[in-house]
Design a protein around this motif. Structure first.
Motif: not given
Ligand SMILES: [Zn+2]
Ligand SMILES: [Zn+2]
Length: 388
Positions: A76, A101, A103, A135-136, A162
């Motif tokens: 992502d 996050c 990504h 993705e979020e 992830h």
């Molecule tokens: Zn994430």
């Protein structure tokens, strides 16, 4: 640890790419710079490149040998609307946006794997590198699926990964079956009949109905869901009334449901509707109930999970892999892809030392130390699957 030497030699270059993406974060469906950078790198490796899939999504394809086997790997690209608190050189150059996050790291690890696979081509079949937008919570995976991802690039299996703060570097965690909860939001609108606060006999009181509905909904998880199953039902909004002496006309409630089984989400949705309508009816109030599925549960397919586990174990050894890791109540939109194509989702340790920083925190940063490990994992997954 059995890392791929060619990838380790490029660690500095890959960390540079990661920090560059980190410094230029873009929100969901606005990943123009990131997508262009990904497309340009993939083309330079010798991949066939397709852009604009599901908005700003990119797919790179590599072929080797003559087998018809196919595999997809997904990363992502989007960042979050968070003001970065870090002060290091590669901190965000955009106010109010940051890669909180990791990504940026996921994108880089997949690029690293694609680069190695393009150079060596020690596999027999076709590999698709899928870089998804948004993705979020904005539906990037769904957008790619609806844009024909699996029709245009058929895949026998797809894998994602992830980073996980709190899990030591050099460790992986996965679990077969449901691994991350699905989630939905619900809204209830109650319409009654307002009246003077001193004359309740003239009213159909939506506040009394709302209070009883909130209480009764607590019984859904406690009394209706199988105790061996897991679900959460939280009423998080309850709005009504403005005055001390007025019974209002209406009330609204809202909340969220989380569960690991699609059937459980559907069941809880159904029970909320039944309880709400019957209590409302009994109290002379009308109820409008709506449920929106935001993410389906993320469900790892058994065979793909075993393969991902075997590949990870071959790199870090069985002792650094949890094949039956914890289920996670948070959600992840790779679930939309896993609903269309068998596959699995892996967690890679981002570091678990004292005071580590969780994702979605303004002080978070992806750990560059794990780039060669993640890229090696993705690359070995392709070689294992397409040489089997
Ligand atoms: Zn994430
Ligand atoms: Zn996130």
């Amino acid at each position: 640890m059995k890392l791929i030497e060619r990838i380790v030699e490029r660690h500095g270059q890959l960390a540079g790419w990661r920090q560059d993406i980190h410094a230029h974060p873009e929100l969901g469906f606005q990943e123009e710079r990131t997508a262009a950078l990904v497309a340009e790198r993939l083309a330079s490796f010798g991949c066939e490149v397709h852009t604009g899939i599901g908005g700003t999504g990119v797919v790179g394809t590599l072929e080797a040998g003559s087998n018809s086997g196919t595999i997809g790997l997904r990363a992502d690209m989007d960042a979050l609307p968070i003001q970065e608190a870090n002060t290091f050189d590669h901190r965000s150059t955009h106010d109010g946006r940051m890669h909180a996050c990791g990504h940026d790291g996921h994108t880089t690890m997949l690029l690293g794997a694609a680069q190695y696979l393009a150079e060596t081509r020690q596999f027999n079949g076709r590999a698709h590198f899928v870089f998804q937008p948004a993705e979020e919570g904005l539906g990037g995976a769904k957008a790619m699926v609806e844009d024909g991802l699996f029709q245009r690039f058929p895949m026998d299996a797809i894998f994602g990964m992830h980073n996980k703060p709190g899990l030591e570097t050099g460790r992986f965690s996965i679990r077969p079956g449901p691994m991350m909860a699905g989630g939905g939001f619900f809204d209830i609108t109650l319409t009654g009949r307002g009246a003077h606060g001193a004359h309740p006999e003239s009213s159909a009181d939506p506040i009394v109905a709302a209070a009883q509905i909130v209480s009764a909904l607590q019984s859904v998880v406690a009394r209706n869901v199988d105790p061996q199953d897991t679900a959460v039902l939280s009423v998080t909004r309850l709005l009504s009334g403005d005055a001390y002496n007025v019974i209002p006309n209406g009330a609204t409630l809202g909340g969220t449901v989380r569960a690991f089984q699609p059937a459980t989400l559907e069941f809880v949705d159904k029970r909320i509707g039944e309880i709400t309508r019957h209590i409302a009816e009994g109290l002379g109030v009308t109820a409008d109930y709506r449920f929106r599925l935001i993410f389906p549960p993320l469900v790892n397919e058994e065979t793909a999970t075993r393969l991902a586990g075997d590949v990870a174990a071959a790199i870090v050894s069985e002792t650094h892999l949890d094949r039956n890791g914890p289920g996670i109540m948070a959600s992840e939109d790779f679930s939309y892809m896993l609903n269309e194509c068998p596959g699995a989702y892996m967690n890679i340790g981002n570091g678990g030392e004292e005071g580590y920083c969780e994702v979605h925190n303004p002080g978070y940063d992806f750990n560059d130390e794990i780039i060669p490990l993640g890229a090696t994992f993705f690359a070995r997954l392709v070689e294992s699957r397409l040489n089997a």
